[in-house]
Enzyme design. Sequence first.
Site, PDB file in Angstrom:
ATOM      1  N   ASP A 185       3.548 -34.417  -2.803  1.00 24.50           N
ATOM      2  CA  ASP A 185       4.459 -35.683  -2.913  1.00 24.50           C
ATOM      3  C   ASP A 185       5.030 -35.732  -1.516  1.00 24.50           C
ATOM      4  O   ASP A 185       5.065 -36.760  -1.143  1.00 24.50           O
ATOM      5  CB  ASP A 185       5.795 -34.946  -3.691  1.00 24.50           C
ATOM      6  N   GLY A 202       5.780 -31.655  -7.936  1.00 33.41           N
ATOM      7  CA  GLY A 202       6.114 -32.769  -7.286  1.00 33.41           C
ATOM      8  C   GLY A 202       5.063 -34.031  -7.246  1.00 33.41           C
ATOM      9  O   GLY A 202       5.316 -35.203  -7.293  1.00 33.41           O
ATOM     10  N   ARG A 230      12.935 -36.442 -11.664  1.00 36.82           N
ATOM     11  CA  ARG A 230      11.424 -36.695 -11.415  1.00 36.82           C
ATOM     12  C   ARG A 230      10.824 -37.890 -12.186  1.00 36.82           C
ATOM     13  O   ARG A 230       9.857 -38.567 -11.767  1.00 36.82           O
ATOM     14  CB  ARG A 230      10.477 -35.432 -11.972  1.00 36.82           C
ATOM     15  N   LYS A 240       8.137 -37.199   6.270  1.00 37.94           N
ATOM     16  CA  LYS A 240       9.321 -36.961   7.184  1.00 37.94           C
ATOM     17  C   LYS A 240       8.719 -36.646   8.585  1.00 37.94           C
ATOM     18  O   LYS A 240       8.758 -35.223   8.674  1.00 37.94           O
ATOM     19  CB  LYS A 240      10.373 -35.915   6.584  1.00 37.94           C
ATOM     20  N   ASP A 267       7.111 -32.342   4.752  1.00 35.19           N
ATOM     21  CA  ASP A 267       8.417 -32.299   5.530  1.00 35.19           C
ATOM     22  C   ASP A 267       8.422 -31.384   6.877  1.00 35.19           C
ATOM     23  O   ASP A 267       7.974 -31.979   7.716  1.00 35.19           O
ATOM     24  CB  ASP A 267       9.461 -31.655   4.539  1.00 35.19           C
ATOM     25  N   PHE A 270      17.208 -36.422   1.853  1.00 33.51           N
ATOM     26  CA  PHE A 270      16.649 -35.891   0.748  1.00 33.51           C
ATOM     27  C   PHE A 270      16.468 -36.689  -0.409  1.00 33.51           C
ATOM     28  O   PHE A 270      17.545 -37.477  -0.656  1.00 33.51           O
ATOM     29  CB  PHE A 270      17.767 -34.531   0.201  1.00 33.51           C
ATOM     30  N   VAL A 271      15.103 -36.857  -0.829  1.00 35.68           N
ATOM     31  CA  VAL A 271      14.781 -38.084  -1.672  1.00 35.68           C
ATOM     32  C   VAL A 271      14.325 -37.418  -2.942  1.00 35.68           C
ATOM     33  O   VAL A 271      13.976 -36.367  -3.250  1.00 35.68           O
ATOM     34  CB  VAL A 271      13.612 -39.041  -1.178  1.00 35.68           C
ATOM     35  N   ASP A 299      12.073 -33.919  -7.464  1.00 33.89           N
ATOM     36  CA  ASP A 299      13.018 -33.666  -8.083  1.00 33.89           C
ATOM     37  C   ASP A 299      14.371 -33.088  -7.150  1.00 33.89           C
ATOM     38  O   ASP A 299      14.076 -32.806  -6.117  1.00 33.89           O
ATOM     39  CB  ASP A 299      13.020 -32.562  -8.994  1.00 33.89           C
TER      40      ASP A 299
HETATM   41  P1  5GP Z   1       7.571 -28.595   3.530  1.00 33.82           P
HETATM   42  O1  5GP Z   1       6.707 -27.290   3.433  1.00 33.82           O
HETATM   43  O2  5GP Z   1       6.602 -29.521   4.191  1.00 33.82           O
HETATM   44  O3  5GP Z   1       8.765 -28.304   4.455  1.00 33.82           O
HETATM   45  O4  5GP Z   1       8.169 -29.089   2.328  1.00 33.82           O
HETATM   46  C1  5GP Z   1       7.510 -29.545   1.460  1.00 33.82           C
HETATM   47  C2  5GP Z   1       7.887 -29.355  -0.077  1.00 33.82           C
HETATM   48  O5  5GP Z   1       9.444 -29.195   0.081  1.00 33.82           O
HETATM   49  C3  5GP Z   1       7.737 -30.604  -0.762  1.00 33.82           C
HETATM   50  O6  5GP Z   1       6.534 -30.277  -1.421  1.00 33.82           O
HETATM   51  C4  5GP Z   1       8.861 -30.600  -1.905  1.00 33.82           C
HETATM   52  O7  5GP Z   1       8.561 -29.893  -2.993  1.00 33.82           O
HETATM   53  C5  5GP Z   1      10.076 -30.043  -0.980  1.00 33.82           C
HETATM   54  N1  5GP Z   1      10.909 -31.018  -0.296  1.00 33.82           N
HETATM   55  C6  5GP Z   1      11.011 -31.313   0.962  1.00 33.82           C
HETATM   56  N2  5GP Z   1      11.652 -32.420   1.216  1.00 33.82           N
HETATM   57  C7  5GP Z   1      12.258 -33.000   0.282  1.00 33.82           C
HETATM   58  C8  5GP Z   1      12.812 -33.997  -0.420  1.00 33.82           C
HETATM   59  O8  5GP Z   1      13.625 -34.870   0.520  1.00 33.82           O
HETATM   60  N3  5GP Z   1      13.225 -34.187  -1.526  1.00 33.82           N
HETATM   61  C9  5GP Z   1      12.520 -33.404  -2.506  1.00 33.82           C
HETATM   62  N4  5GP Z   1      12.682 -33.663  -3.968  1.00 33.82           N
HETATM   63  N5  5GP Z   1      11.762 -32.146  -2.199  1.00 33.82           N
HETATM   64  C10 5GP Z   1      11.318 -32.138  -1.047  1.00 33.82           C
HETATM   65 MG    MG Z   2       6.578 -29.804  -3.731  1.00 36.06          MG
END
Ligand code: 5GP
Ligand code: MG
Length: 172
Positions: free
Chosen positions: A94, A38, A159, A125, A97, A146-147, A153
């Site tokens: 990227d 990402g 992407r 986020k 979350d 969700f972006v 992606d």
């Molecule tokens: P976390 O571990 O912080 O919950 O999530 C991080 C990973 O989840 C990011 O590196 C990404 O791959 C995926 N992710 C979280 N939110 C989104 C979103 O809104 N769009 C996309 N495409 N991937 C997301």
């Molecule tokens: Mg990722």
Amino acid sequence: MQTLIGEQEIRSAVTSLGKQIASEFCNESVTVLGVLTGSIVFLADLIRSIDLPHRVGLIQASSYRGATRTPLKLRINDSLLPDIRGRSVLLVDDIFDTGATLSALLATVRTYEPRRIQSAVLLWKTGKSTVDIQPDYHCFQIPDRFVVGYGLDYNDDYRHLPFIAVLDHRDV
Ligand code: 5GP
Ligand code: MG
């Protein structure tokens, strides 16, 4: 699909982040470590905005599998990691979350004994974190949608979009 952050807005935020990083990492041996897949577009733009000699490396983290928005078990592949012992590492991803990915990556990278690690994400986020860390640098705080685009992606599509968009259910 609705544009959330346009190309120009991304460009100016990434450029100013690069300047900030260059001023805070000067006189250090820096490795900018991008998280596959990402971060690739963000990484490519960010390193060209960091006017400071630095190395670039990659590490892979994957949690999303196939056509699902539900995170599965996180897997980290550090087989591409260059030697970072004693170096200052900027980990670039990227999106932050829940923060689980960044937290696990920091723990893995720390085992290779860098001098210090900081983290930078394009998107954050806020309010969703399940961990006790925050990214050191970010370009944009976004709502819990969700972006896709600019490296992000959905099921490995989108992407290449030069902007960040909120995915509509009609796009999937
Ligand atoms: P976390 O571990 O912080 O919950 O999530 C991080 C990973 O989840 C990011 O590196 C990404 O791959 C995926 N992710 C979280 N939110 C989104 C979103 O809104 N769009 C996309 N495409 N991937 C997301
Ligand atoms: Mg990722």
